[in-house]
Design a protein around this motif. Structure first.
Motif, PDB file in Angstrom:
ATOM      1  N   SER A   1       5.061  -5.578 -14.109  1.00  0.00           N
ATOM      2  CA  SER A   1       4.635  -4.261 -14.598  1.00  0.00           C
ATOM      3  C   SER A   1       5.472  -3.141 -14.001  1.00  0.00           C
ATOM      4  CB  SER A   1       3.156  -4.030 -14.276  1.00  0.00           C
ATOM      5  OG  SER A   1       2.335  -4.901 -15.013  1.00  0.00           O
ATOM      6  N   LEU A   2       5.752  -3.220 -12.706  1.00  0.00           N
ATOM      7  CA  LEU A   2       6.527  -2.173 -12.050  1.00  0.00           C
ATOM      8  C   LEU A   2       7.969  -2.134 -12.556  1.00  0.00           C
ATOM      9  CD1 LEU A   2       5.252  -2.365  -8.366  1.00  0.00           C
ATOM     10  CD2 LEU A   2       4.751  -0.613 -10.070  1.00  0.00           C
ATOM     11  N   LEU A   3       8.554  -3.288 -12.810  1.00  0.00           N
ATOM     12  CA  LEU A   3       9.924  -3.309 -13.320  1.00  0.00           C
ATOM     13  C   LEU A   3       9.996  -2.735 -14.727  1.00  0.00           C
ATOM     14  CD1 LEU A   3      11.149  -6.794 -12.009  1.00  0.00           C
ATOM     15  CD2 LEU A   3      11.665  -4.523 -11.082  1.00  0.00           C
ATOM     16  N   LEU A   4       9.024  -3.090 -15.572  1.00  0.00           N
ATOM     17  CA  LEU A   4       8.984  -2.520 -16.920  1.00  0.00           C
ATOM     18  C   LEU A   4       8.705  -1.016 -16.865  1.00  0.00           C
ATOM     19  CD1 LEU A   4       7.053  -5.326 -18.830  1.00  0.00           C
ATOM     20  CD2 LEU A   4       9.409  -4.573 -19.256  1.00  0.00           C
ATOM     21  N   ALA A   5       7.844  -0.592 -15.930  1.00  0.00           N
ATOM     22  CA  ALA A   5       7.555   0.836 -15.773  1.00  0.00           C
ATOM     23  C   ALA A   5       8.813   1.591 -15.359  1.00  0.00           C
ATOM     24  CB  ALA A   5       6.453   1.040 -14.746  1.00  0.00           C
ATOM     25  N   GLY A   6       9.537   1.038 -14.391  1.00  0.00           N
ATOM     26  CA  GLY A   6      10.765   1.691 -13.955  1.00  0.00           C
ATOM     27  C   GLY A   6      11.779   1.810 -15.074  1.00  0.00           C
ATOM     28  N   PHE A   7      11.900   0.762 -15.876  1.00  0.00           N
ATOM     29  CA  PHE A   7      12.810   0.820 -17.023  1.00  0.00           C
ATOM     30  C   PHE A   7      12.378   1.910 -18.000  1.00  0.00           C
ATOM     31  CE2 PHE A   7      13.286  -0.413 -21.498  1.00  0.00           C
ATOM     32  CZ  PHE A   7      14.672  -0.327 -21.619  1.00  0.00           C
ATOM     33  N   GLY A   8      11.082   1.959 -18.322  1.00  0.00           N
ATOM     34  CA  GLY A   8      10.603   2.951 -19.283  1.00  0.00           C
ATOM     35  C   GLY A   8      10.817   4.373 -18.805  1.00  0.00           C
ATOM     36  N   PHE A   9      10.449   4.665 -17.549  1.00  0.00           N
ATOM     37  CA  PHE A   9      10.636   6.007 -17.005  1.00  0.00           C
ATOM     38  C   PHE A   9      12.112   6.410 -16.988  1.00  0.00           C
ATOM     39  CE2 PHE A   9       6.527   5.471 -14.455  1.00  0.00           C
ATOM     40  CZ  PHE A   9       5.826   6.296 -15.308  1.00  0.00           C
ATOM     41  N   THR A  10      12.955   5.507 -16.499  1.00  0.00           N
ATOM     42  CA  THR A  10      14.371   5.837 -16.330  1.00  0.00           C
ATOM     43  C   THR A  10      15.060   6.044 -17.671  1.00  0.00           C
ATOM     44  OG1 THR A  10      14.406   4.517 -14.303  1.00  0.00           O
ATOM     45  CG2 THR A  10      16.522   5.118 -15.249  1.00  0.00           C
ATOM     46  N   ALA A  11      14.839   5.119 -18.610  1.00  0.00           N
ATOM     47  CA  ALA A  11      15.488   5.233 -19.917  1.00  0.00           C
ATOM     48  C   ALA A  11      15.025   6.480 -20.665  1.00  0.00           C
ATOM     49  CB  ALA A  11      15.202   3.981 -20.751  1.00  0.00           C
ATOM     50  N   SER A  12      13.727   6.760 -20.595  1.00  0.00           N
ATOM     51  CA  SER A  12      13.186   7.915 -21.308  1.00  0.00           C
ATOM     52  C   SER A  12      13.760   9.223 -20.776  1.00  0.00           C
ATOM     53  CB  SER A  12      11.664   7.930 -21.167  1.00  0.00           C
ATOM     54  OG  SER A  12      11.120   9.148 -21.608  1.00  0.00           O
ATOM     55  N   THR A  13      13.709   9.397 -19.470  1.00  0.00           N
ATOM     56  CA  THR A  13      14.136  10.672 -18.900  1.00  0.00           C
ATOM     57  C   THR A  13      15.660  10.838 -18.933  1.00  0.00           C
ATOM     58  OG1 THR A  13      13.890   9.623 -16.724  1.00  0.00           O
ATOM     59  CG2 THR A  13      12.100  11.019 -17.479  1.00  0.00           C
TER      60      THR A  13
ATOM     61  N   VAL B   1      14.152  11.057 -13.592  1.00  0.00           N
ATOM     62  CA  VAL B   1      15.007   9.864 -13.521  1.00  0.00           C
ATOM     63  C   VAL B   1      14.885   9.233 -12.138  1.00  0.00           C
ATOM     64  CG1 VAL B   1      17.397   9.041 -13.515  1.00  0.00           C
ATOM     65  CG2 VAL B   1      16.642  10.619 -15.295  1.00  0.00           C
ATOM     66  N   GLY B   2      14.864  10.071 -11.116  1.00  0.00           N
ATOM     67  CA  GLY B   2      14.666   9.573  -9.762  1.00  0.00           C
ATOM     68  C   GLY B   2      13.340   8.863  -9.599  1.00  0.00           C
ATOM     69  N   GLY B   3      12.295   9.395 -10.253  1.00  0.00           N
ATOM     70  CA  GLY B   3      10.992   8.730 -10.208  1.00  0.00           C
ATOM     71  C   GLY B   3      11.041   7.350 -10.837  1.00  0.00           C
ATOM     72  N   GLY B   4      11.793   7.206 -11.923  1.00  0.00           N
ATOM     73  CA  GLY B   4      11.956   5.896 -12.539  1.00  0.00           C
ATOM     74  C   GLY B   4      12.664   4.909 -11.633  1.00  0.00           C
ATOM     75  N   CYS B   5      13.665   5.400 -10.927  1.00  0.00           N
ATOM     76  CA  CYS B   5      14.387   4.532  -9.976  1.00  0.00           C
ATOM     77  C   CYS B   5      13.473   4.094  -8.831  1.00  0.00           C
ATOM     78  CB  CYS B   5      15.605   5.265  -9.430  1.00  0.00           C
ATOM     79  SG  CYS B   5      16.888   5.589 -10.671  1.00  0.00           S
ATOM     80  N   VAL B   6      12.575   4.991  -8.410  1.00  0.00           N
ATOM     81  CA  VAL B   6      11.606   4.640  -7.369  1.00  0.00           C
ATOM     82  C   VAL B   6      10.741   3.472  -7.829  1.00  0.00           C
ATOM     83  CG1 VAL B   6       9.519   5.422  -6.176  1.00  0.00           C
ATOM     84  CG2 VAL B   6      11.532   6.894  -6.262  1.00  0.00           C
ATOM     85  N   ALA B   7      10.290   3.510  -9.086  1.00  0.00           N
ATOM     86  CA  ALA B   7       9.457   2.425  -9.614  1.00  0.00           C
ATOM     87  C   ALA B   7      10.222   1.110  -9.655  1.00  0.00           C
ATOM     88  CB  ALA B   7       8.948   2.791 -11.004  1.00  0.00           C
ATOM     89  N   LEU B   8      11.494   1.158 -10.026  1.00  0.00           N
ATOM     90  CA  LEU B   8      12.299  -0.069 -10.065  1.00  0.00           C
ATOM     91  C   LEU B   8      12.451  -0.681  -8.678  1.00  0.00           C
ATOM     92  CD1 LEU B   8      15.131   0.943 -12.577  1.00  0.00           C
ATOM     93  CD2 LEU B   8      13.466  -0.905 -12.885  1.00  0.00           C
TER      94      LEU B   8
ATOM     95  N   PHE C   1       0.826  -1.201   0.000  1.00  0.00           N
ATOM     96  CA  PHE C   1       0.000   0.000   0.000  1.00  0.00           C
ATOM     97  C   PHE C   1       0.865   1.258   0.000  1.00  0.00           C
ATOM     98  CE2 PHE C   1      -2.248   3.430   2.102  1.00  0.00           C
ATOM     99  CZ  PHE C   1      -3.469   3.430   1.445  1.00  0.00           C
ATOM    100  N   SER C   2       1.889   1.279   0.821  1.00  0.00           N
ATOM    101  CA  SER C   2       2.771   2.443   0.893  1.00  0.00           C
ATOM    102  C   SER C   2       3.496   2.679  -0.422  1.00  0.00           C
ATOM    103  CB  SER C   2       3.787   2.268   2.027  1.00  0.00           C
ATOM    104  OG  SER C   2       3.151   2.193   3.272  1.00  0.00           O
ATOM    105  N   THR C   3       3.963   1.601  -1.038  1.00  0.00           N
ATOM    106  CA  THR C   3       4.652   1.770  -2.323  1.00  0.00           C
ATOM    107  C   THR C   3       3.681   2.224  -3.411  1.00  0.00           C
ATOM    108  OG1 THR C   3       4.392  -0.604  -2.774  1.00  0.00           O
ATOM    109  CG2 THR C   3       6.475   0.114  -1.818  1.00  0.00           C
ATOM    110  N   ALA C   4       2.418   1.799  -3.321  1.00  0.00           N
ATOM    111  CA  ALA C   4       1.424   2.265  -4.291  1.00  0.00           C
ATOM    112  C   ALA C   4       1.230   3.778  -4.177  1.00  0.00           C
ATOM    113  CB  ALA C   4       0.093   1.549  -4.075  1.00  0.00           C
ATOM    114  N   ALA C   5       1.164   4.272  -2.934  1.00  0.00           N
ATOM    115  CA  ALA C   5       1.026   5.717  -2.731  1.00  0.00           C
ATOM    116  C   ALA C   5       2.247   6.473  -3.230  1.00  0.00           C
ATOM    117  CB  ALA C   5       0.790   6.010  -1.252  1.00  0.00           C
ATOM    118  N   LEU C   6       3.432   5.945  -2.950  1.00  0.00           N
ATOM    119  CA  LEU C   6       4.665   6.580  -3.407  1.00  0.00           C
ATOM    120  C   LEU C   6       4.774   6.565  -4.927  1.00  0.00           C
ATOM    121  CD1 LEU C   6       7.409   7.853  -2.715  1.00  0.00           C
ATOM    122  CD2 LEU C   6       8.346   5.539  -2.523  1.00  0.00           C
ATOM    123  N   LEU C   7       4.384   5.444  -5.530  1.00  0.00           N
ATOM    124  CA  LEU C   7       4.425   5.341  -6.981  1.00  0.00           C
ATOM    125  C   LEU C   7       3.436   6.301  -7.634  1.00  0.00           C
ATOM    126  CD1 LEU C   7       4.733   1.489  -7.498  1.00  0.00           C
ATOM    127  CD2 LEU C   7       6.307   3.222  -8.381  1.00  0.00           C
TER     128      LEU C   7
END
Length: 462
Positions: free
Chosen positions: A327-339, A433-440, A272-278
């Motif tokens: 899904s979260l690992l792919l999301a983190g990769f997408g955010f981090t690589a893009s930014t 980029v930091g947001g992408g790392c958070v997702a990973l 739940f906490s990670t969902a809020a942070l994400l």
């Protein structure tokens, strides 16, 4: 954990029909987040708006929505989810109609706030309706996966539909599209959705509501006005200090209250906490991304939207079958690589590289949304479904409000000092980029045995 709410109407349930109706409301809310962004340049010209006023066109909606989500979730648990859901649809329709005829920028900002009031009664309430309609955990996970996929697809449709309507009919038409969808959803809700309430809903918490609204408003106003007044001005420092004080008062008040607006025990659940942070980080990135691109390379949002539409249903199926981790690992990769690509952005950056960055960002957002929804309600007792869902939605909207506020400072400073806009955005991309790392990190941590056991312990508290 109880399998369903004991307080329901006798109306026979049609789970898939209920899911479709709730997804209609989600289509309204999610699409409205992005559809307005592409119209900002036209609104700026037509209503002679400043950059700060354009920020408030977005944030008047998101701030009101974020501030009232938890209240609406608890009110639906008390007075009936179907009733609150229909009232929300009606208010959202009224706000949309008023926005379409707004005579000036101040009126548009006010009417966007009315939209936000209605919207606060939709998403968390709809998600709790879904949680109560699907009583089998596996079916509920699939339904939440579909919900998250529709959210991603709706966010993607916003720039496409908004761009087409703005260019052909005008920016006011972006609000007309909400009316037939809202009316249809109101009618279908009366036919198919049974009334449901929590066995024991919490009492209203007006003081907590005042604290959270004051905190969000003060913080956002300070960030939006800082380019004009300066970070060292007494007003900005006072607003920031007031925001910190209100947040501390909110935490102290909620911890002492027997029936709080936000039960802080929820955050003992790691998923739940990670969902809020994400929600906070992902939607802060997304809202800032859209606000910046609205003034530069808006057409490049097309590949972003297409990728979101493709990724969202895939993520929904992954969440339903394998949980949120893939899904979260792919999301983190997408955010981090893009930014990371965009941290090197200049006025000479080739268009193909921008398209690659936008596709990767679309992958990240399309993947993350179903995972957030699933983590927020998975394992939580159904009696608290409305509140749990509303906290996840609140984190998204708070992130969106702050993302627009921060991104808008870049636009304002660039305009004021006539600096190179592309280079001025670099600090924002590094924050993302930091947001992408958070997702990973969240993708790994939130799906460990330790994290799952924390949710079980929280469920036992209610």
């Amino acid at each position: 954990m109880p399998q369903n709410d004991p307080i329901k109407s006798a109306k026979p349930t049609h789970p898939n029909a209920i899911l479709a109706i709730c997804c209609m409301s989600l289509l309204l809310i999610a699409m409205d987040v992005t559809i307005v962004n592409v119209a900002l340049p036209d609104i700026e010209r037509d209503l002679h708006a400043t950059v700060a006023q354009l920020q408030w066109v977005i944030d008047a909606y998101t701030l009101v929505l974020a501030s009232l989500l938890m209240l609406s979730g608890s009110m639906s648990d008390r007075f009936g989810r179907r009733r609150v859901f229909q009232i929300g649809l009606a208010l959202f329709s009224l706000g949309s109609l008023l926005c379409s005829i707004a005579p000036n920028i101040h009126g548009l900002i006010l009417f966007r706030g009315i939209q936000g009031i209605g919207a606060s009664m939709l998403n968390p309430v709809a998600l709790s309706i879904i949680a109560n309609a699907f009583t089998v955990p596996k079916d509920r996970a699939r339904a939440v996966g579909v919900w998250g996929a529709v959210a991603g697809a709706s966010l993607a449709l916003g720039p496409l539909i908004g761009g087409a309507l703005t260019q052909t009919i005008g920016w006011r038409s972006i609000f007309w599209i909400n009316l037939p969808i809202s009316v249809t959803a109101i009618v279908l809700t009366a036919i198919f959705v049974p009334e449901s309430k929590a066995p024991r809903a919490r009492r209203p918490d007006p003081l907590g509501q005042i604290f959270i609204f004051g905190f969000l408003s003060s913080l956002t106003y300070a960030v939006i006005e800082s380019p004009l007044r300066g970070w060292n001005s007494p007003l900005i420092l006072g607003l920031l200090g007031g925001a910190i004080l209100l947040f501390i008062l909110f935490l102290v008040h909620e911890a002492r209250r027997r029936e709080p607006l936000l039960d802080l025990r929820f955050f003992r659940s790691v998923p739940f906490s990670t969902a809020a942070l994400l929600g906070l980080s992902a939607f802060g990135c997304f809202a800032g991304f859209l606000f910046l691109t609205a003034f530069t390379t808006g057409l490049c949002t097309l590949p972003l939207a297409v990728m979101m539409m493709l990724a969202s249903p895939v993520s929904g199926r992954l969440v339903g079958t394998s949980g949120p981790r893939p899904s979260l690992l792919l999301a983190g990769f997408g955010f981090t690589a893009s930014t990371l690509i965009l941290t090197q952005l200049t006025s000479a950056t080739p268009i193909w590289l921008l398209i690659v960055a936008y596709i990767l960002f679309g992958l990240g957002l399309g993947m993350v949304n179903p995972a957030i929804s699933n983590s927020a309600v998975s394992g939580m007792p159904l009696s608290q479904a409305g509140v749990a869902a509303s906290v996840a939605s609140t984190s998204r909207q708070v992130g969106a409000a702050l993302g627009v506020a921060v991104a808008g400072t870049v636009v304002s400073l660039s305009h004021a000092h006539h600096t190179d806009f592309a280079r001025a955005t670099h600090p924002i991309w590094w924050m993302m980029v930091g947001g992408g790392c958070v997702a990973l990190i969240a993708g790994y941590v939130s799906n460990t045995a330790w994290a799952k056991s924390s949710t079980e312990r929280v469920a036992e508290l209610f």
